[in-house]
Design a protein around this motif. Structure first.
Motif, mmCIF file in Angstrom:
data_model
loop_
_atom_site.group_PDB
_atom_site.id
_atom_site.type_symbol
_atom_site.label_atom_id
_atom_site.label_comp_id
_atom_site.label_asym_id
_atom_site.label_seq_id
_atom_site.Cartn_x
_atom_site.Cartn_y
_atom_site.Cartn_z
ATOM 1 N N UNK A 584 -9.712 11.732 17.672
ATOM 2 C CA UNK A 584 -10.275 11.209 16.425
ATOM 3 C C UNK A 584 -10.065 9.693 16.372
ATOM 4 N N UNK A 585 -11.098 8.896 16.610
ATOM 5 C CA UNK A 585 -10.934 7.434 16.611
ATOM 6 C C UNK A 585 -10.364 6.891 15.306
ATOM 7 N N UNK A 586 -10.787 7.455 14.175
ATOM 8 C CA UNK A 586 -10.311 6.938 12.891
ATOM 9 C C UNK A 586 -8.816 7.198 12.708
ATOM 10 N N UNK A 587 -8.342 8.330 13.186
ATOM 11 C CA UNK A 587 -6.915 8.636 13.087
ATOM 12 C C UNK A 587 -6.112 7.681 13.971
ATOM 13 N N UNK A 588 -6.622 7.419 15.170
ATOM 14 C CA UNK A 588 -5.934 6.492 16.085
ATOM 15 C C UNK A 588 -5.894 5.078 15.510
ATOM 16 N N UNK A 589 -7.018 4.621 14.974
ATOM 17 C CA UNK A 589 -7.044 3.274 14.399
ATOM 18 C C UNK A 589 -6.152 3.195 13.162
ATOM 19 N N UNK A 590 -5.977 4.318 12.467
ATOM 20 C CA UNK A 590 -5.108 4.339 11.292
ATOM 21 C C UNK A 590 -3.643 4.200 11.698
ATOM 22 N N UNK A 591 -3.257 4.872 12.778
ATOM 23 C CA UNK A 591 -1.886 4.698 13.285
ATOM 24 C C UNK A 591 -1.635 3.229 13.620
ATOM 25 N N UNK A 592 -2.621 2.614 14.249
ATOM 26 C CA UNK A 592 -2.514 1.197 14.592
ATOM 27 C C UNK A 592 -2.390 0.344 13.332
ATOM 28 N N UNK A 593 -3.194 0.631 12.334
ATOM 29 C CA UNK A 593 -3.170 -0.142 11.098
ATOM 30 C C UNK A 593 -1.864 0.062 10.344
ATOM 31 N N UNK A 594 -1.371 1.285 10.309
ATOM 32 C CA UNK A 594 -0.098 1.563 9.643
ATOM 33 C C UNK A 594 1.039 0.794 10.314
ATOM 34 N N UNK A 595 1.041 0.808 11.654
ATOM 35 C CA UNK A 595 2.095 0.094 12.384
ATOM 36 C C UNK A 595 2.003 -1.411 12.142
ATOM 37 N N UNK A 596 0.770 -1.913 12.068
ATOM 38 C CA UNK A 596 0.590 -3.349 11.828
ATOM 39 C C UNK A 596 1.108 -3.729 10.439
ATOM 40 N N UNK A 597 0.785 -2.917 9.432
ATOM 41 C CA UNK A 597 1.275 -3.176 8.076
ATOM 42 C C UNK A 597 2.804 -3.125 8.033
ATOM 43 N N UNK A 598 3.358 -2.136 8.725
ATOM 44 C CA UNK A 598 4.817 -2.001 8.761
ATOM 45 C C UNK A 598 5.459 -3.241 9.375
ATOM 46 N N UNK A 599 4.887 -3.721 10.484
ATOM 47 C CA UNK A 599 5.476 -4.880 11.174
ATOM 48 C C UNK A 599 5.443 -6.130 10.311
ATOM 49 N N UNK A 600 4.481 -6.194 9.382
ATOM 50 C CA UNK A 600 4.398 -7.344 8.468
ATOM 51 C C UNK A 600 5.282 -7.158 7.237
ATOM 52 N N UNK A 601 5.972 -6.017 7.186
ATOM 53 C CA UNK A 601 6.820 -5.684 6.040
ATOM 54 C C UNK A 601 5.995 -5.587 4.751
ATOM 55 N N UNK A 602 4.778 -5.060 4.877
ATOM 56 C CA UNK A 602 3.889 -4.876 3.736
ATOM 57 C C UNK A 602 3.793 -3.383 3.428
ATOM 58 N N UNK A 603 4.363 -2.913 2.313
ATOM 59 C CA UNK A 603 4.332 -1.483 1.991
ATOM 60 C C UNK A 603 2.902 -0.946 1.911
ATOM 61 N N UNK A 604 2.722 0.279 2.379
ATOM 62 C CA UNK A 604 1.409 0.925 2.340
ATOM 63 C C UNK A 604 1.332 1.737 1.047
ATOM 64 N N UNK A 605 0.780 1.137 0.031
ATOM 65 C CA UNK A 605 0.762 1.733 -1.301
ATOM 66 C C UNK A 605 -0.425 2.669 -1.478
ATOM 67 N N UNK A 606 -0.399 3.391 -2.577
ATOM 68 C CA UNK A 606 -1.496 4.296 -2.931
ATOM 69 C C UNK A 606 -2.801 3.522 -3.079
ATOM 70 N N UNK A 607 -2.727 2.365 -3.757
ATOM 71 C CA UNK A 607 -3.938 1.561 -3.963
ATOM 72 C C UNK A 607 -4.484 1.062 -2.634
ATOM 73 N N UNK A 608 -3.574 0.637 -1.752
ATOM 74 C CA UNK A 608 -4.011 0.129 -0.435
ATOM 75 C C UNK A 608 -4.708 1.241 0.355
ATOM 76 N N UNK A 609 -4.107 2.444 0.355
ATOM 77 C CA UNK A 609 -4.671 3.536 1.145
ATOM 78 C C UNK A 609 -6.014 4.006 0.575
ATOM 79 N N UNK A 610 -6.153 3.988 -0.745
ATOM 80 C CA UNK A 610 -7.451 4.342 -1.346
ATOM 81 C C UNK A 610 -8.546 3.400 -0.851
ATOM 82 N N UNK A 611 -8.224 2.117 -0.817
ATOM 83 C CA UNK A 611 -9.220 1.150 -0.317
ATOM 84 C C UNK A 611 -9.491 1.390 1.168
ATOM 85 N N UNK A 612 -8.442 1.697 1.906
ATOM 86 C CA UNK A 612 -8.583 1.857 3.355
ATOM 87 C C UNK A 612 -9.498 3.033 3.711
#
Length: 787
Positions: A584-612
């Motif tokens: 699933x390309x979208x699932x793979x790209x999501x793992x990448x995006x989650x890791x990128x957000x984590x590395x920036x110390x930016x919490x992945x909030x409900x509002x952020x995920x809704x937009x994503x």
């Protein structure tokens, strides 16, 4: 002796005498530059000792050793000390010396003693030569030796210590092979669980086929215990035991990778817990533990979880449920822990028979039939054909959310529901209670992944066939006798042969490196990527014959996906163990995006995920839309999985769970109308509108323009005919064939004619605007400066 005095004495010596006094000068320089490597003879002795010390270990696969880059030295702030002590090097002479060194058989043999096979030796030499030739200034020790060799005052073999030092820089694994072998020694897994070894456990193996009551008896023991843990292979099974336990008045918590549910009002842990096998605790004491489907200990990817549970659960009684094929292996493994295995055999509660005739046609379906397919395309095709016959079917396959699977199962089981047919993959093999009278194998070929991570297309195994066939005529269903057959008559004899074969005994249990082991590897190889660390670990690992190292391709896929993102090793390891579907390309790209957000110390909030995920999502209009929604559901699962490992960075698990339930409802509605989605999808796929830009609307229902185009259409239809339609075959021939296959209706034909007319009008307009002309005419290309 001072440095300046040493340098002055060196400069006054004639070239011939410099070599003779080199040892004395080097001795004086040691306090400033560190120890100087010994001569080749001394190195030979050390190499022999090292080789003998490491004797008996398997030879590592050196193709896994990825060379690191060692940059040449730039100009030194202190100047070129080696040149001041001797003289500047003639790079042409140095190149000749290096080439001579490379060709020396004695040097190559000595390199092999240190683990440098031909491949590594060549790579190390290329790097060493580039380093020497491109450096502005070399360390004083190697400068002196090169100078002596150029003047004939030293032997070319004296370069070997410096070459070896460089080789260990680009291949650090050479310097710590013995330590790596100790870390990756997996030969005594029972010793990893001291808490379990401190308990004299009673092991009871409930052995039998499907629908024999083996799990029921183990669960009754679990209910009656003061404390207990149930370890299941699927979230659905963990949920089922969780609900049954609480309904029986036994407070029970639920633990899966994506969910934690506590039933006590004060939030304290209950005495019982139902979990997926990967999530079981090997430090919490229990009175009774149940490990379901113990034969999955041989699974190439997940077997390690059953091995860990079997060896590590701290319980007075451990009840195992599974196939008889696992008895011998479990007995052998428990012998190494000093524990005996009590085997309790069970027989099937209801009879099951293999029919002498295949189904052959979907017209022969009866209520309670389940058609088992091994691909989504077959699922869609069969569902569509059933709908054409005026029947209604439920659909279950692996990537559907658990709520949707349960809803489809409930629909099929309900005697008052018009849905009497089930179309499913082998996902029904465990975890769902279904009222099936007859299992029909649509095919006997199933794609699988072997222990090497390679995809194979082979007939299903006897174990798989028995597991699936055993779903027919279950004791708790309305059908007290089960039947099994195939769709095609030619497959029936093969099915009978498969079912008659004895199930091959399980010979080995899976193992998996822990985060601690990988961290220790990384300590020795700090510049190596996580994916490469895993490869080296598996290569160096030593296992007894009763164990194997599980396939880690999915782990490595994730590791390579997020390799460029700056994360600590422990965090990176956790991200890589997150269960994702790499198809699933979208699932793979999501793992990448989650890791990128984590590395920036930016919490992945409900509002952020809704937009994503672009919420709110619309109901699916075709199969592709449905698959996209399934991928989004997997992304929400991924968020929930990570939220229990990184609560601060994934803070809105409860809100995401509510969102996921809403999405599950949308998917349920889509699956309920799946035949409509298939109809739309198959129509567009069948006619492949974008593939025929030059066919006029008037010929859509008529003959095709050319032989090649007719052939493409025949392939698109999935027709078994090898001959294309004759040139004078009119529109009735094509339309009747489509209608006969249930792929086209008169209303659909009219709609397609309208769509084709619109599409052709738009394309004509686009061609006019772009200046292109049909029938091969061309406009002369305008030169860039012609204006």
């Amino acid at each position: 002796m001072s440095f300046s005095r040493c340098a002055l004495l060196w400069a006054r010596l004639p070239a011939g005498r410099q070599a003779g006094h080199r040892a004395a000068i080097c001795s004086a320089l040691r306090p400033h530059f560190g120890p100087f490597p010994g001569l080749l003879g001394q190195v030979s002795v050390l190499a022999t000792a090292s080789s003998s010390a490491s004797g008996g270990s398997k030879i590592p696969n050196t193709s896994l050793f990825v060379p690191l880059t060692v940059k040449p030295q730039g100009p030194s702030a202190d100047g070129d000390v080696g040149a001041e002590l001797t003289r500047p090097l003639d790079k042409n002479e140095v190149k000749k010396v290096l080439d001579k060194f490379y060709k020396r058989k004695e040097v190559q043999k000595l390199g092999a003693d240190y683990g440098l096979d031909a491949r590594l030796f060549h790579q190390a030499f290329i790097s060493f030569r580039n380093y020497i030739m491109q450096s502005h200034s070399l360390d004083v020790d190697i400068h002196i030796v090169l100078n002596d060799i150029c003047f004939g005052a030293a032997h070319v073999d004296d370069l070997f210590p410096f070459f070896l030092r460089h080789a260990k820089q680009i291949f650090p694994v050479l310097d710590c092979k013995d330590d790596l072998r100790k870390i990756s020694d997996l030969r005594i897994p029972p010793n990893w669980y001291p808490d379990a070894r401190a308990v004299q456990r009673k092991i009871i193996f409930h052995s039998g086929p499907t629908n024999s009551g083996k799990t029921y008896h183990a669960i009754q023991k679990y209910f009656s215990a003061k404390s207990g843990v149930y370890c299941g292979p699927l979230k659905l099974l963990a949920h089922e035991i969780f609900e049954k336990s609480n309904a029986a008045g036994v407070p029970c918590d639920l633990v899966t990778g994506e969910e934690r549910v506590t039933v006590q009002p004060d939030g304290k842990q209950a005495s019982h817990v139902s979990c997926t096998v990967e999530m079981c605790s090997v430090t919490t004491p229990y009175e009774v533990a149940v490990i379901d489907e113990i034969q999955m200990i041989r699974d190439p990817a997940r077997g390690w979880a059953w091995t860990r549970a079997l060896l590590g659960l701290c319980a007075e009684e451990v009840h195992l449920c599974g196939e008889p094929a696992a008895i011998d292996l479990v007995t052998e493994l428990m012998y190494t822990t000093g524990e005996e295995v009590e085997v309790r055999d069970y027989k099937r509660l209801t009879p099951i028979s293999v029919l002498d005739h295949a189904l052959e046609s979907l017209d022969n379906l009866r209520p309670g039939d389940c058609i088992v397919c091994f691909s989504k395309n077959d699922i869609y095709s069969v569902s569509r054909q059933i709908e054409i016959r005026g029947l209604e079917s439920a659909v279950i396959y692996g990537s559907l959310p658990p709520g949707t699977k349960l809803a489809q199962a409930k629909k099929f089981n309900d005697p008052n529901d018009p849905c009497k047919i089930l179309v499913a993959t082998d996902a029904i093999g465990m975890g769902l209670n279904l009222s099936i009278r007859r299992i029909i194998f649509y095919s006997l070929i199933k794609p699988s992944i072997n222990e090497k991570g390679e995809k194979e297309l082979e007939p299903i195994t006897t174990s798989q066939a028995l597991q699936i066939a055993g779903r027919a005529g279950r004791f708790s269903s309305q059908f007290k006798e089960g039947e099994v057959t195939t769709m095609n008559q030619e497959d029936l004899s093969l099915l009978k042969e498969i079912l008659k074969r004895p199930v091959d005994p399980i010979t080995a249990a899976g193992l998996h490196p822990t985060a601690e082991q990988i961290e220790m590897f990384a300590y020795h190889l700090p510049d190596t990527t996580l994916s490469n660390l895993i490869d080296i670990f598996v290569d160096f690992s030593q296992v007894d014959g009763q164990y194997f190292v599980c396939n880690m391709d999915d782990f490595k896929f994730s590791a390579e996906l997020i390799q460029h993102i700056p994360l600590s090793l422990r965090v990176r390891y956790i991200f890589c163990t997150a269960p994702i579907n790499k198809k699933q390309p979208f699932v793979c790209s999501s793992l990448l995006q989650f890791a990128r957000q984590y590395s920036r110390n930016e919490p992945l909030t409900f509002a952020w995920l809704r937009r994503y995920i672009k919420w709110p999502l619309l109901p699916p209009k075709n199969i592709k839309d449905l698959m996209d929604l399934e991928a989004v559901h997997d992304v929400l699962d991924l968020y929930l999985w990570l939220s229990y490992r990184f609560m601060d960075m994934f803070p809105d698990a409860s809100l995401i769970r509510d969102l996921q339930k809403e999405l599950d409802g949308i998917i349920q509605d889509g699956v309920h109308n799946i035949t409509k989605l298939i109809k739309v999808s198959e129509t567009h796929k069948l006619l492949n509108l974008e593939g025929f830009p030059s066919v006029s609307q008037s010929r859509l229902s008529g003959t095709l323009k050319s032989q090649a185009r007719r052939t493409r259409s025949t392939k698109a239809l999935g027709s078994k005919a090898t001959e294309p339609p004759s040139p004078d075959a009119g529109e009735l021939s094509l339309a009747s064939r489509l209608v006969q296959q249930g792929l086209l209706t008169p209303d659909m034909l009219k709609q397609l004619e309208k769509e084709w007319m619109t599409q052709q009008t738009e394309r004509s307009k686009e061609r006019t605007e772009s200046g292109t002309h049909p029938k091969g005419t061309r406009r002369k290309k305008k030169e860039p400066n012609s204006d």
